[in-house]
Design a protein around this motif. Structure first.
Motif, PDB file in Angstrom:
ATOM      1  N   SER A   1       4.840   6.728  -0.095  1.00  0.00           N
ATOM      2  CA  SER A   1       4.590   8.484   0.265  1.00  0.00           C
ATOM      3  C   SER A   1       5.380   8.771   1.438  1.00  0.00           C
ATOM      4  O   SER A   1       5.827  10.074   1.223  1.00  0.00           O
ATOM      5  CB  SER A   1       3.083   8.280   0.575  1.00  0.00           C
ATOM      6  N   GLY A   2       5.761   8.097   2.404  1.00  0.00           N
ATOM      7  CA  GLY A   2       6.568   8.575   3.452  1.00  0.00           C
ATOM      8  C   GLY A   2       8.033   8.886   2.722  1.00  0.00           C
ATOM      9  O   GLY A   2       8.645   9.985   3.342  1.00  0.00           O
TER      10      GLY A   2
ATOM     11  N   LEU B   1       2.070   3.654   2.457  1.00  0.00           N
ATOM     12  CA  LEU B   1       2.395   4.563   3.428  1.00  0.00           C
ATOM     13  C   LEU B   1       3.964   4.945   3.424  1.00  0.00           C
ATOM     14  O   LEU B   1       4.504   5.936   3.536  1.00  0.00           O
ATOM     15  CB  LEU B   1       2.144   3.972   4.794  1.00  0.00           C
TER      16      LEU B   1
ATOM     17  N   HIS C   1      -0.570   9.568   2.871  1.00  0.00           N
ATOM     18  CA  HIS C   1      -0.134   9.326   4.092  1.00  0.00           C
ATOM     19  C   HIS C   1      -1.126   9.567   5.142  1.00  0.00           C
ATOM     20  O   HIS C   1      -1.139   8.589   6.065  1.00  0.00           O
ATOM     21  CB  HIS C   1       1.174  10.183   4.603  1.00  0.00           C
TER      22      HIS C   1
ATOM     23  N   ARG D   1       0.799  13.665   0.701  1.00  0.00           N
ATOM     24  CA  ARG D   1       0.158  14.044   1.998  1.00  0.00           C
ATOM     25  C   ARG D   1      -1.276  13.346   2.263  1.00  0.00           C
ATOM     26  O   ARG D   1      -1.463  12.804   3.337  1.00  0.00           O
ATOM     27  CB  ARG D   1      -0.082  15.368   2.364  1.00  0.00           C
TER      28      ARG D   1
END
Lengths: 185, 369
Positions: B53-54, B50, B87, B84
């Protein structure tokens, strides 16, 4: 019963097998982690649209002589003009003393492609668009560009020649990627 | 080859690596731990994904055109749709892992005695992730997130006193162009803080673990293999969800563009926020919502002291009531998705608190006797 040792000096077969499995698992894990993480790294690359907008490629081979093509780049009008042989010869002999911002022909064109001038098409006195991209537009006394607002005149190389403008038209960063195309930026 | 060369290498050059290797090889773990004990490892992996990807999404995300920029990321950015997917699916699966782990801690009484600090850190992690999840819901720029945010800000700014001050500080005043940019920063900070909280919670749980008797094993290779296999299974489930159900549990309104003229009758939340939405639904206004959340958090924090058992394995009645609590939380979540009868809604809400404040002390004391 399975013999776990090949001979007295070798690694026991059980430990050897375990080591092999550990290496296999670690290699598989490394490949899996790389597969998962590679898109994260790839996503940090610029997107295709931004890259194309930041470094656009312009085809110049089809620009007629004595004519300029305008493209927008970074919010600025970029003028790409193909010079005639006569314009090249005339402007090579201009005295530097007659220029408000002296600049030779060699400093205004690429040595290998002398017939093309690339400038930012904004008057350097009052920042407004210039006229003179085509022969039918008013070009002033020097057959270059003219600012209809303040009367500044530029020659075909983009050098300031008359009027309130005292600086030549800026030359953006560009590269001839071949005889027919230039890349800005 | 000299002895010095033999003893050199990366381990000698980096004492931390040598310490880590020694820790992994130390035989201080009881053998035969269940597969569910890998949940914190899996949650750590999901949190790492997370965060990664964030970071990639934040590079291209534009708070002033939230949904348009997310569409741009999905269509134009290299591997943007995968980011996306990482996430969105990571958020959903992360909450699955966290909820199951917390339920397992409740079921096994993993919050008692020296583990109380670890339990409180896990509850704090839940609170941080719920807030981060809600901010992510708002940052999505969908219709549901937009109206959830507008409602929250409007109600919060009506508060007076210190609560109003905190709301003003958090939201930066009335909703405007800079609101999502501000919340994006909090979302990222909470994500990093969650990773730290997870590490602290795991460390506290490890410290509280009783010394095993009898034969002991090291993390490497026994539990490393277990964690590796669990991660492989998680990756498989993750890939299936991401590719075949990318909008799973997101709420229908997440896909609709935010609009100040289209007011939904009720906000549809992502599934992981629905139990919280169900808990707060009975109390109108920001003050009521905040009160319900604080009361629920207080009940969870106080659990180690509400449990009156002196030790020993949890009894059958306690386990049955814990399963009932799980159903109650599911029911609260369901109530936020489809309206239930008012009486049932009140019962679900009240049961949550009765479980912790009445049943847990009574049943644990009875079973200890």
């Amino acid at each position: 019963m399975v013999d776990h040792t090949a001979d007295a000096n070798s690694v026991p077969v059980g430990e050897s097998r375990r080591g092999f499995l550990a290496i296999l698992a670690m290699a598989g894990g490394a490949v899996g982690a790389a597969t998962i993480l590679w898109p994260v790294i790839d996503a940090l690359n610029p997107d295709a649209g931004s890259e194309a907008a930041a470094r656009p490629v312009v085809t110049v081979s089809d620009i007629p002589e004595n004519t300029a093509r305008q493209v927008m780049w970074g919010g600025l009008p970029i003028l790409i003009r193909r010079l005639t042989d006569k314009q090249l010869a005339d402007n090579e002999t201009v005295s530097m003393d007659d220029l408000p911002d002296p600049a030779s022909l060699e400093s205004r064109v690429a040595p290998a492609n002398r017939h093309f001038v690339v400038v930012v098409g904004l008057n350097t006195a009052t920042p407004c668009a210039l006229e003179g991209n085509t022969p039918s537009e008013p070009r002033g006394d020097f057959d270059g560009w003219l600012c209809a607002c303040d009367g500044s005149q530029y020659d075909p190389l983009g050098r300031a020649r008359r009027g309130p403008s005292r600086r030549n038209l800026p030359i953006p960063r560009f590269t001839f990627i071949n005889e027919a195309q230039i890349q800005l930026g | 080859m000299t002895t010095e060369t033999k003893q050199g290498g990366p381990r000698a050059a980096t004492p931390c690596l040598a310490g880590l290797c020694a820790g992994l090889m130390r035989r201080d773990l009881a053998p035969g731990a269940p597969w569910l004990s890998t949940l914190p490892v899996l949650l750590g992996a999901v949190l790492a994904l997370l965060l990664a990807s964030g970071m990639a999404l934040a590079v291209f995300y534009d708070p002033r055109a939230a949904q348009a920029s997310l569409r741009f990321i999905a269509l134009e950015v290299p591997a943007g749709w995968i980011m996306r997917g990482y996430h969105v699916t990571g958020a959903g699966l992360g909450f699955v892992l966290l909820y199951v782990h917390l339920f397992r801690m409740l079921l096994t009484r993993g919050y008692r005695g020296p583990a109380a600090a670890g339990w409180m850190l896990w509850v704090t992690l839940l609170a941080a992730l719920l807030l981060a999840g809600w901010l992510g819901f708002a940052l999505n720029g969908g219709l549901g997130g937009y109206w959830s945010l507008i409602d929250a800000i409007s109600a919060s700014l009506a508060l007076s006193g210190p609560a109003g001050g905190v709301a003003m500080w958090f939201f930066g005043g009335a909703p405007g162009d800079g609101t999502l940019a501000r919340l994006l920063v909090f979302h990222a900070v909470l994500g990093v803080a969650a990773a730290g909280l997870l590490w602290l919670a795991c460390a506290a749980t490890r410290q509280a673990r009783p010394a095993p008797a009898g034969r002991m094993v090291a993390f490497w290779p026994v539990y490393a293999a277990q964690a590796f296999a669990a991660l492989a299974l998680l990756a498989l489930v993750f890939a299936l969800l991401m590719c075949f159900a990318p909008h799973w549990g997101q709420g229908a309104q997440s896909q609709l563009p935010a609009s100040s003229l289209a007011v939904p009758a009720a906000v549809s939340y992502p599934w992981y926020l629905t139990p919280l939405a169900g808990l707060t639904a009975l109390f109108p206004g920001a003050g009521g919502h905040a009160l319900a959340v604080i009361a629920a958090a207080a009940a969870l924090y106080a659990l180690p002291w509400l449990d009156r058992s002196g030790g020993g394995a949890p009894g059958g009645l306690y386990r049955a009531l814990t399963w009932l609590l799980g159903l109650d939380v599911l029911g609260l979540g369901l109530s936020a998705v489809c309206p239930l009868a008012a009486g049932l809604q009140i019962l679900l809400f009240v049961w949550f608190f009765i479980h912790f404040l009445v049943l847990t002390p009574a049943v644990t004391a009875m079973e200890a006797a």
